[in-house]
Write a protein that holds these residues in place. Structure first.
Motif, mmCIF file in Angstrom:
data_model
loop_
_atom_site.group_PDB
_atom_site.id
_atom_site.type_symbol
_atom_site.label_atom_id
_atom_site.label_comp_id
_atom_site.label_asym_id
_atom_site.label_seq_id
_atom_site.Cartn_x
_atom_site.Cartn_y
_atom_site.Cartn_z
ATOM 1 N N ALA A 143 83.360 65.299 -2.337
ATOM 2 C CA ALA A 143 84.444 65.465 -3.309
ATOM 3 C C ALA A 143 85.635 66.073 -2.572
ATOM 4 C CB ALA A 143 83.979 66.361 -4.442
ATOM 5 N N ASN A 144 86.730 66.257 -3.276
ATOM 6 C CA ASN A 144 87.922 66.793 -2.607
ATOM 7 C C ASN A 144 87.798 68.259 -2.230
ATOM 8 O OD1 ASN A 144 89.680 64.581 -2.252
ATOM 9 N ND2 ASN A 144 89.917 64.479 -4.470
ATOM 10 N N ASP A 145 87.076 69.015 -3.044
ATOM 11 C CA ASP A 145 86.838 70.427 -2.717
ATOM 12 C C ASP A 145 85.574 70.906 -3.434
ATOM 13 O OD1 ASP A 145 87.583 70.912 -5.395
ATOM 14 O OD2 ASP A 145 89.682 71.165 -4.808
ATOM 15 N N ARG A 146 85.253 72.160 -3.184
ATOM 16 C CA ARG A 146 84.032 72.737 -3.722
ATOM 17 C C ARG A 146 84.021 72.750 -5.248
ATOM 18 N NH1 ARG A 146 81.395 78.208 -1.644
ATOM 19 N NH2 ARG A 146 79.545 78.129 -2.950
ATOM 20 N N GLY B 138 71.381 63.937 -16.992
ATOM 21 C CA GLY B 138 70.000 63.741 -16.560
ATOM 22 C C GLY B 138 69.825 63.329 -15.115
ATOM 23 N N ILE B 139 70.820 63.613 -14.289
ATOM 24 C CA ILE B 139 70.741 63.231 -12.865
ATOM 25 C C ILE B 139 70.771 64.484 -12.004
ATOM 26 C CG2 ILE B 139 71.901 61.998 -10.970
ATOM 27 C CD1 ILE B 139 73.273 60.328 -13.323
ATOM 28 N N LEU B 140 69.772 64.647 -11.154
ATOM 29 C CA LEU B 140 69.771 65.814 -10.273
ATOM 30 C C LEU B 140 70.368 65.445 -8.912
ATOM 31 C CD1 LEU B 140 69.109 68.776 -10.094
ATOM 32 C CD2 LEU B 140 66.838 68.197 -9.293
ATOM 33 N N ALA B 141 71.580 65.946 -8.670
ATOM 34 C CA ALA B 141 72.244 65.779 -7.369
ATOM 35 C C ALA B 141 72.466 67.188 -6.825
ATOM 36 C CB ALA B 141 73.571 65.053 -7.539
ATOM 37 N N VAL B 142 72.356 67.342 -5.502
ATOM 38 C CA VAL B 142 72.351 68.703 -4.939
ATOM 39 C C VAL B 142 73.251 68.832 -3.712
ATOM 40 C CG1 VAL B 142 70.023 69.223 -5.794
ATOM 41 C CG2 VAL B 142 70.281 68.182 -3.552
ATOM 42 N N PHE B 143 73.734 70.055 -3.491
ATOM 43 C CA PHE B 143 74.496 70.291 -2.260
ATOM 44 C C PHE B 143 73.513 70.567 -1.137
ATOM 45 C CE2 PHE B 143 74.487 74.322 -4.654
ATOM 46 C CZ PHE B 143 73.927 75.170 -3.739
ATOM 47 N N HIS B 144 74.007 70.885 0.047
ATOM 48 C CA HIS B 144 73.060 71.060 1.151
ATOM 49 C C HIS B 144 73.262 72.394 1.842
ATOM 50 C CE1 HIS B 144 70.315 68.433 3.920
ATOM 51 N NE2 HIS B 144 69.682 69.423 3.346
ATOM 52 N N PHE C 93 79.547 82.241 16.364
ATOM 53 C CA PHE C 93 80.209 80.946 16.274
ATOM 54 C C PHE C 93 81.185 80.855 17.424
ATOM 55 C CE2 PHE C 93 82.681 77.453 14.703
ATOM 56 C CZ PHE C 93 81.855 76.758 13.827
ATOM 57 N N HIS C 94 81.040 79.825 18.261
ATOM 58 C CA HIS C 94 81.996 79.659 19.360
ATOM 59 C C HIS C 94 83.164 78.812 18.879
ATOM 60 C CE1 HIS C 94 83.450 79.366 23.474
ATOM 61 N NE2 HIS C 94 83.861 78.169 23.098
ATOM 62 N N GLY C 95 84.369 79.325 19.061
ATOM 63 C CA GLY C 95 85.557 78.555 18.657
ATOM 64 C C GLY C 95 85.834 78.725 17.172
ATOM 65 N N VAL C 96 86.520 77.746 16.627
ATOM 66 C CA VAL C 96 86.987 77.846 15.241
ATOM 67 C C VAL C 96 86.093 77.030 14.315
ATOM 68 C CG1 VAL C 96 89.002 77.508 13.736
ATOM 69 C CG2 VAL C 96 89.329 77.964 16.181
ATOM 70 N N ASP C 97 85.783 77.630 13.176
ATOM 71 C CA ASP C 97 85.042 76.902 12.147
ATOM 72 C C ASP C 97 86.047 76.076 11.331
ATOM 73 O OD1 ASP C 97 83.681 75.995 9.949
ATOM 74 O OD2 ASP C 97 83.301 77.990 9.091
ATOM 75 N N LYS C 98 86.388 74.936 11.898
ATOM 76 C CA LYS C 98 87.397 74.105 11.248
ATOM 77 C C LYS C 98 86.766 73.245 10.144
ATOM 78 C CE LYS C 98 91.207 71.043 12.636
ATOM 79 N NZ LYS C 98 91.685 70.197 13.746
ATOM 80 N N TYR C 99 85.572 72.744 10.410
ATOM 81 C CA TYR C 99 84.968 71.788 9.478
ATOM 82 C C TYR C 99 83.638 72.237 8.869
ATOM 83 C CZ TYR C 99 88.413 68.524 11.321
ATOM 84 O OH TYR C 99 89.579 67.914 11.680
ATOM 85 N N THR C 100 82.873 73.082 9.575
ATOM 86 C CA THR C 100 81.511 73.391 9.126
ATOM 87 C C THR C 100 81.507 73.870 7.673
ATOM 88 O OG1 THR C 100 80.822 73.889 11.376
ATOM 89 C CG2 THR C 100 79.468 74.793 9.609
ATOM 90 N N THR C 101 82.276 74.903 7.379
ATOM 91 C CA THR C 101 82.262 75.472 6.025
ATOM 92 C C THR C 101 82.955 74.536 5.042
ATOM 93 O OG1 THR C 101 82.207 77.702 6.938
ATOM 94 C CG2 THR C 101 82.939 77.482 4.644
ATOM 95 N N LYS C 102 84.127 74.066 5.433
ATOM 96 C CA LYS C 102 84.942 73.251 4.522
ATOM 97 C C LYS C 102 84.214 71.964 4.112
ATOM 98 C CE LYS C 102 89.295 70.870 4.826
ATOM 99 N NZ LYS C 102 89.627 70.165 6.059
ATOM 100 N N GLU D 7 81.093 72.398 1.840
ATOM 101 C CA GLU D 7 81.403 72.741 0.439
ATOM 102 C C GLU D 7 81.788 71.522 -0.394
ATOM 103 O OE1 GLU D 7 84.400 75.777 0.770
ATOM 104 O OE2 GLU D 7 82.884 77.368 0.918
ATOM 105 N N LYS D 8 82.104 70.413 0.269
ATOM 106 C CA LYS D 8 82.507 69.207 -0.455
ATOM 107 C C LYS D 8 81.347 68.237 -0.662
ATOM 108 C CE LYS D 8 85.932 67.832 2.379
ATOM 109 N NZ LYS D 8 87.204 67.239 2.833
#
Ligand SMILES: *Cc1c(COP(=O)(O)O)cnc(C)c1O
Length: 382
Positions: free
Chosen positions: A301-304, A318-324, A340-349, A352-353
């Motif tokens: 999705a576009n954001d969390r 009635g549909i079970l969909a889950v985040f990871h 964490f080495h370097g910048v967390d540019k994508y891992t968290t962002k 969450e989507k």
């Protein structure tokens, strides 16, 4: 009140002969490890992957622990891996006293960004652990080149990667050690279970001893020694033959099970393409070099906030969909044992989507149509 889900997120796979094979193991009075069905699974997996040796384990977690032991990881050694993964990827190495160095992922595949690894290597680095997310391979050519250049071990967490390939090579057979999972949420299952794939025959004897409580019992059963004794460190990593019997029934039907999953995956992709084209969601990307196994179908999705609203909307229908995964570097143990080495540019962002849709081989085309129709409805109402 608990809603009786019309569509579960996962249903454990079961082969037609599962019960018959389990009964056979019981009747033949060989229910402990390394019986006839374990042997059949080994042969099947060795043929399918072309690896030098496959050993069934009690879980993928335990296969990873064996890999960490075989890599001879010592206290203070550094191990590079993505933060976007299951806890076991890190835990197996933390148990040996390693420091975990997390590197950012690529937003397109959610796999470790191979271009960021070299900068994270120090004189204490001993291994790179890759995770083939959703059964889509990491950029292994680049990673193996780094490993050769810096003399590092490569462990593949191929828990989700059975029957997937990278440039024609089965996942789990490219690095020094590959770890598969047969947990009930994976494409093939034995309840709890996994396998260690060993590329270099030089490691086979040590791996067999590790898995059998530090004894040479495997050699004893093959008639190569006349008694077995304690040889070196080890533990008990071999599963019961009853579990192997349950797994073997699915391996016999692997082609059919995989064909069904791949059809559902394609249907999801086609039905969701118009919504992706409207810019509402992103669909998974499979690089040209990779053949995937339909382990998972996820959308972004576009954001969390939007992702969480969609989870709720689907749940009401009635549909079970889950985040990871919650990124490991943000967890208490991740903070204690890693950095964490370097910048967390994508891992968290990106995590969450992400939303995983129901996926199992018994899923029907009609159910996929219902799920995708409900997602379309959500975005039409927005
Ligand atoms: C499922 C999974 C594991 C753990 O597998 P178990 O067999 O439950 O120990 C480890 N890593 C990844 C990426 C997984 O998906």
């Amino acid at each position: 009140m608990q809603l009786p889900y019309k569509i579960r997120f996962n249903e454990p796979p079961e082969g037609k002969k599962a019960v018959a094979y389990m009964q056979q193991a019981i009747k033949e009075k060989h229910i402990c490890g390394d019986g006839a069905f374990t042997h059949k699974c080994h042969k099947w997996l060795e043929k399918q992957t072309g690896t030098a040796k496959c050993l069934l384990t009690t879980s993928c977690t335990h296969a990873l622990e064996m890999a960490a032991l075989l890599c001879d990881i010592q206290a203070g050694d550094e191990v590079i891996m993505p933060s976007y993964t299951f806890v076991s990827t890190a835990d197996a190495f933390v148990l040996r006293g390693a420091k975990i160095v997390f590197v950012d992922i690529r937003p397109d595949t959610m796999n470790i960004d191979e271009r960021l690894i070299e900068a994270a290597i120090t004189e204490r680095t001993r291994a790179i652990v890759v995770v083939h997310y959703a059964g889509v391979g990491c950029e292994m050519d680049k990673i193996m080149e780094l490993a050769r250049r810096f003399q590092l071990r490569v462990v593949e967490d191929a828990a989700q990667g059975i029957m997937s390939t990278y440039k024609g090579k089965p996942l789990g057979t490219i690095g020094d050690f590959g770890c598969l999972s047969f947990h009930e949420t994976k494409n093939f299952s034995m309840g709890e279970g996994g396998a260690l794939l060993i590329r270099d025959p030089a490691h086979i004897a040590e791996a067999e001893i590790l898995r059998e409580k530090g004894t040479d019992r495997s050699r004893f059963f093959r008639g190569q020694v006349d008694k077995y004794t304690w040889q070196s460190k080890g533990s008990s990593y071999l599963p019961s033959d009853i579990n192997a019997a349950y797994l073997y029934a699915q391996l016999e039907e692997a082609a059919t099970i995989q064909a069904k999953r791949l059809s559902r995956w394609q249907e999801y992709y086609q039905r969701l393409t118009p919504i992706a084209e409207r810019g509402m969601i992103e669909l998974p990307m499979v690089p040209e070099s990779c053949v995937h196994n339909a382990h998972m179908f996820y959308i972004k999705a576009n954001d969390r906030e939007e992702r969480d609203l969609l989870i709720k909307y689907l749940k009401d229908k009635g549909i079970l969909a889950v985040f990871h995964y919650i990124p490991l570097h943000s967890s208490p143990a991740g903070k204690e044992h890693g950095r964490f080495h370097g910048v967390d540019k994508y891992t968290t962002k990106e995590s969450e989507k992400l939303l995983r849709l129901p996926m199992f081989h018994q899923l029907t085309a009609a159910q996929v149509k219902y799920v995708t129709g409900t997602i379309a409805e959500f975005f039409d109402n927005m």
